[in-house]
Design a protein around this motif. Structure first.
Motif, PDB file in Angstrom:
ATOM      1  N   HIS A 244       0.817  -1.222   0.000  1.00  0.00           N
ATOM      2  CA  HIS A 244       0.000   0.000   0.000  1.00  0.00           C
ATOM      3  C   HIS A 244       0.849   1.270   0.000  1.00  0.00           C
ATOM      4  O   HIS A 244       0.323   2.358   0.233  1.00  0.00           O
ATOM      5  CB  HIS A 244      -0.913   0.018   1.229  1.00  0.00           C
ATOM      6  CG  HIS A 244      -1.876  -1.120   1.291  1.00  0.00           C
ATOM      7  ND1 HIS A 244      -3.053  -1.149   0.582  1.00  0.00           N
ATOM      8  CD2 HIS A 244      -1.836  -2.291   1.982  1.00  0.00           C
ATOM      9  CE1 HIS A 244      -3.711  -2.269   0.837  1.00  0.00           C
ATOM     10  NE2 HIS A 244      -2.989  -2.983   1.675  1.00  0.00           N
ATOM     11  N   TYR A 246       2.271   3.200  -2.173  1.00  0.00           N
ATOM     12  CA  TYR A 246       1.904   4.291  -3.079  1.00  0.00           C
ATOM     13  C   TYR A 246       0.677   5.039  -2.547  1.00  0.00           C
ATOM     14  O   TYR A 246       0.666   6.270  -2.469  1.00  0.00           O
ATOM     15  CB  TYR A 246       1.628   3.734  -4.471  1.00  0.00           C
ATOM     16  CG  TYR A 246       1.329   4.786  -5.511  1.00  0.00           C
ATOM     17  CD1 TYR A 246       2.357   5.426  -6.196  1.00  0.00           C
ATOM     18  CD2 TYR A 246       0.012   5.143  -5.805  1.00  0.00           C
ATOM     19  CE1 TYR A 246       2.089   6.394  -7.161  1.00  0.00           C
ATOM     20  CE2 TYR A 246      -0.268   6.107  -6.764  1.00  0.00           C
ATOM     21  CZ  TYR A 246       0.765   6.727  -7.429  1.00  0.00           C
ATOM     22  OH  TYR A 246       0.488   7.684  -8.372  1.00  0.00           O
ATOM     23  N   SER A 247      -0.356   4.298  -2.155  1.00  0.00           N
ATOM     24  CA  SER A 247      -1.573   4.952  -1.660  1.00  0.00           C
ATOM     25  C   SER A 247      -1.349   5.612  -0.309  1.00  0.00           C
ATOM     26  O   SER A 247      -1.929   6.665  -0.021  1.00  0.00           O
ATOM     27  CB  SER A 247      -2.722   3.941  -1.564  1.00  0.00           C
ATOM     28  OG  SER A 247      -2.424   2.910  -0.650  1.00  0.00           O
ATOM     29  N   ARG A 250       0.247   8.914  -1.012  1.00  0.00           N
ATOM     30  CA  ARG A 250      -0.719   9.841  -1.591  1.00  0.00           C
ATOM     31  C   ARG A 250      -1.725  10.347  -0.549  1.00  0.00           C
ATOM     32  O   ARG A 250      -2.007  11.553  -0.472  1.00  0.00           O
ATOM     33  CB  ARG A 250      -1.479   9.149  -2.732  1.00  0.00           C
ATOM     34  CG  ARG A 250      -0.617   8.773  -3.910  1.00  0.00           C
ATOM     35  CD  ARG A 250      -0.360   9.930  -4.843  1.00  0.00           C
ATOM     36  NE  ARG A 250      -1.526  10.178  -5.718  1.00  0.00           N
ATOM     37  CZ  ARG A 250      -1.663  11.253  -6.452  1.00  0.00           C
ATOM     38  NH1 ARG A 250      -0.730  12.190  -6.426  1.00  0.00           N
ATOM     39  NH2 ARG A 250      -2.721  11.411  -7.227  1.00  0.00           N
ATOM     40  N   ASN A 251      -2.256   9.426   0.248  1.00  0.00           N
ATOM     41  CA  ASN A 251      -3.356   9.777   1.152  1.00  0.00           C
ATOM     42  C   ASN A 251      -2.888  10.330   2.502  1.00  0.00           C
ATOM     43  O   ASN A 251      -3.426  11.317   2.993  1.00  0.00           O
ATOM     44  CB  ASN A 251      -4.249   8.554   1.388  1.00  0.00           C
ATOM     45  CG  ASN A 251      -4.900   8.065   0.114  1.00  0.00           C
ATOM     46  OD1 ASN A 251      -5.275   8.863  -0.739  1.00  0.00           O
ATOM     47  ND2 ASN A 251      -5.025   6.756  -0.036  1.00  0.00           N
ATOM     48  N   ALA A 257       1.874  12.060  -7.544  1.00  0.00           N
ATOM     49  CA  ALA A 257       2.112  10.719  -8.071  1.00  0.00           C
ATOM     50  C   ALA A 257       3.612  10.444  -8.219  1.00  0.00           C
ATOM     51  O   ALA A 257       4.105   9.353  -7.896  1.00  0.00           O
ATOM     52  CB  ALA A 257       1.403  10.558  -9.408  1.00  0.00           C
ATOM     53  N   ALA A 260       5.180   9.978  -4.777  1.00  0.00           N
ATOM     54  CA  ALA A 260       4.768   8.696  -4.196  1.00  0.00           C
ATOM     55  C   ALA A 260       5.575   7.556  -4.799  1.00  0.00           C
ATOM     56  O   ALA A 260       5.954   6.604  -4.093  1.00  0.00           O
ATOM     57  CB  ALA A 260       3.277   8.478  -4.423  1.00  0.00           C
ATOM     58  N   ARG A 373      -8.528  -0.196   7.318  1.00  0.00           N
ATOM     59  CA  ARG A 373      -8.881   1.030   6.608  1.00  0.00           C
ATOM     60  C   ARG A 373     -10.326   0.973   6.119  1.00  0.00           C
ATOM     61  O   ARG A 373     -11.042   1.974   6.137  1.00  0.00           O
ATOM     62  CB  ARG A 373      -7.940   1.237   5.404  1.00  0.00           C
ATOM     63  CG  ARG A 373      -6.512   1.582   5.805  1.00  0.00           C
ATOM     64  CD  ARG A 373      -6.391   2.984   6.367  1.00  0.00           C
ATOM     65  NE  ARG A 373      -6.650   4.000   5.349  1.00  0.00           N
ATOM     66  CZ  ARG A 373      -6.975   5.251   5.608  1.00  0.00           C
ATOM     67  NH1 ARG A 373      -7.139   5.645   6.859  1.00  0.00           N
ATOM     68  NH2 ARG A 373      -7.176   6.105   4.621  1.00  0.00           N
ATOM     69  N   TYR A 379      -4.426   5.351   9.628  1.00  0.00           N
ATOM     70  CA  TYR A 379      -3.157   4.657   9.381  1.00  0.00           C
ATOM     71  C   TYR A 379      -2.413   4.347  10.677  1.00  0.00           C
ATOM     72  O   TYR A 379      -1.743   3.309  10.785  1.00  0.00           O
ATOM     73  CB  TYR A 379      -2.272   5.504   8.465  1.00  0.00           C
ATOM     74  CG  TYR A 379      -2.696   5.468   7.015  1.00  0.00           C
ATOM     75  CD1 TYR A 379      -2.568   4.305   6.267  1.00  0.00           C
ATOM     76  CD2 TYR A 379      -3.221   6.606   6.397  1.00  0.00           C
ATOM     77  CE1 TYR A 379      -2.946   4.268   4.932  1.00  0.00           C
ATOM     78  CE2 TYR A 379      -3.607   6.577   5.060  1.00  0.00           C
ATOM     79  CZ  TYR A 379      -3.471   5.402   4.334  1.00  0.00           C
ATOM     80  OH  TYR A 379      -3.854   5.363   3.015  1.00  0.00           O
TER      81      TYR A 379
END
Length: 409
Positions: A244, A246-247, A250-251, A257, A260, A373, A379
């Motif tokens: 996870h 990358y997400s 980002r989040n 992008a 990340a 999640r 997180y």
């Protein structure tokens, strides 16, 4: 050539093979382009998520050929096992380039490439370590580190090939190149003579006491449950975050992008460095000491990630590096650790079975974050759950130290 010297050449060959075998990590690049191709040539729109089963299947079937190929490697040597694996991997990539449906890609990559990878990875790591009973941590760390370094090198290389030549030509070309290189590397490999001892080295007495148990004796041993549980505990956090990353970037951090993607590469690079660092350290301080340090890295990294935010990017990167180093510690140390406890003669099969602890972590880690999640939790809660599992590994380290102190089961 003297075998004590030649083993270093064989180590280089094994590392070169693993550089190509680690192309598994380029799947995210392949998957997106293959989905676009299927959409262009077929009646239905295909998303990269529709092809995710190919990657999951490739990971799932790997231990099957690690064990079956390991049995052949332990008895007859690695030449034809690695060669067969190279042909399967090459064919899997090639036929991905000709596939007209998602099912064809899932079968070509998931079964062809995945089964071939199990043959190759299991042999390169375990056969190389047989030549280095005096440096199991170093040899295991180097061969697994080069495999892990593919996550840094191959994705951008694959993306360039796809942009220049198209996904069909790129997959066919890579299939041919991978088959040729890995088969050649396999034929250059050789079986380690039983009982090989490097010049000037004497095996410690404790290593002899716990030597050469087959898979049945390993599973029945007092050490095995704690060792496989320790591997699972040590890998869960990294597998959760790698799946996870990358997400998360980002989040949680609000990264672009591009940023990340850099974050993912930073963690992958730390994983590679950790394999060499911990593998070498374990030769000097012992396997359990290196694994204890790995858990400490994991706990520190998870804490840093829990307190990171858009205003504290250095803390986020520190957390990724620390968790990546921890993961590398376990992946670099455990092949040699397994050989040290159960003997090198049957280590290809034994480590294939031990690798099931990693397979469990590969399912549990990503699922854990997805579930938490999905339930609306933050997180920080995910990192706390992973930290609890990692900390449990300290219990298994303590238990193993007690077993080893009295000479094993």
């Amino acid at each position: 050539m003297n075998l004590t010297r030649k083993r270093w050449h064989l180590l280089v060959v094994g590392c070169f093979i693993n550089l190509f075998a680690g192309s598994l990590y380029a799947w995210s690049v392949f998957g997106a382009a293959l989905a676009d191709r299927l959409t262009a040539i077929g009646p239905d729109k295909v998303a990269s998520a529709d092809l995710a089963l190919a990657f999951g299947l490739a990971n799932a079937v790997g231990p099957i050929t690690m064990i079956s190929g390991g049995a052949v490697n332990d008895r007859f040597g690695p030449k034809f096992v690695i060669a067969a694996g190279g042909l399967l991997m090459g064919a899997g990539l090639y036929f991905c380039g000709t596939a007209a449906t998602p099912l064809e890609i899932i079968l070509a990559y998931g079964l062809g490439f995945g089964l071939g990878l199990g043959f190759v990875y299991g042999c390169t790591v375990n056969n190389t370590m047989k030549f280095f009973p005096d440096r199991r941590g170093l040899s295991g760390g180097l061969t697994t580190a080069v495999y892990g370094s593919s996550s840094v090198i191959l994705p951008p290389a694959a993306a360039w090939l796809i942009a220049e030549f198209g996904i069909e030509a790129a997959m066919k070309g890579l299939g041919v190149v991978f088959a040729v290189v890995i088969v050649a590397g396999g034929l250059l490999s050789m079986r380690c003579p039983p009982g090989f001892v490097p010049e000037g080295w004497t095996a410690p007495a404790k290593s002899v006491q716990r030597a050469d148990r087959n898979w049945r004796a390993m599973i029945a041993s007092e050490e095995f449950p704690s060792m496989i549980a320790l591997l699972m505990c040590g890998a869960v956090a990294a597998m959760m975050i790698l799946a996870h990353a990358y997400s998360i970037a980002r989040n949680q951090m609000g990264f672009t992008a591009a940023d990340a993607s850099v974050a993912v590469s930073v963690m992958a690079l730390a994983n590679t460095v950790g394999r060499i660092f911990a593998g070498t350290l374990s030769d000097k301080l012992g396997r359990l000491a290196a694994l204890t340090l790995g858990i400490a890295f994991s706990l520190a990294g998870l804490a840093a990630l829990a307190f990171a935010g858009p205003e504290r990017p250095p803390l986020f990167y520190a957390g990724l590096v620390s968790v990546g180093m921890a993961f590398g510690s376990f992946m670099g140390v455990f092949p040699g650790f397994t050989a040290e406890v159960f003997g090198s003669r049957n280590n290809s099969v034994n480590f294939g079975i031990m690798f099931a602890g990693f397979a469990v972590a590969g399912v549990l880690g990503p699922t854990l974050m997805g579930t938490l999640r999905g339930a609306g939790l933050g997180y920080a809660v995910c990192y706390g759950a992973a930290a609890a599992i990692a900390a449990t590994g300290l219990f298994f380290i303590w238990r193993l130290s007690r077993i080893f102190a009295r000479g094993g089961a």
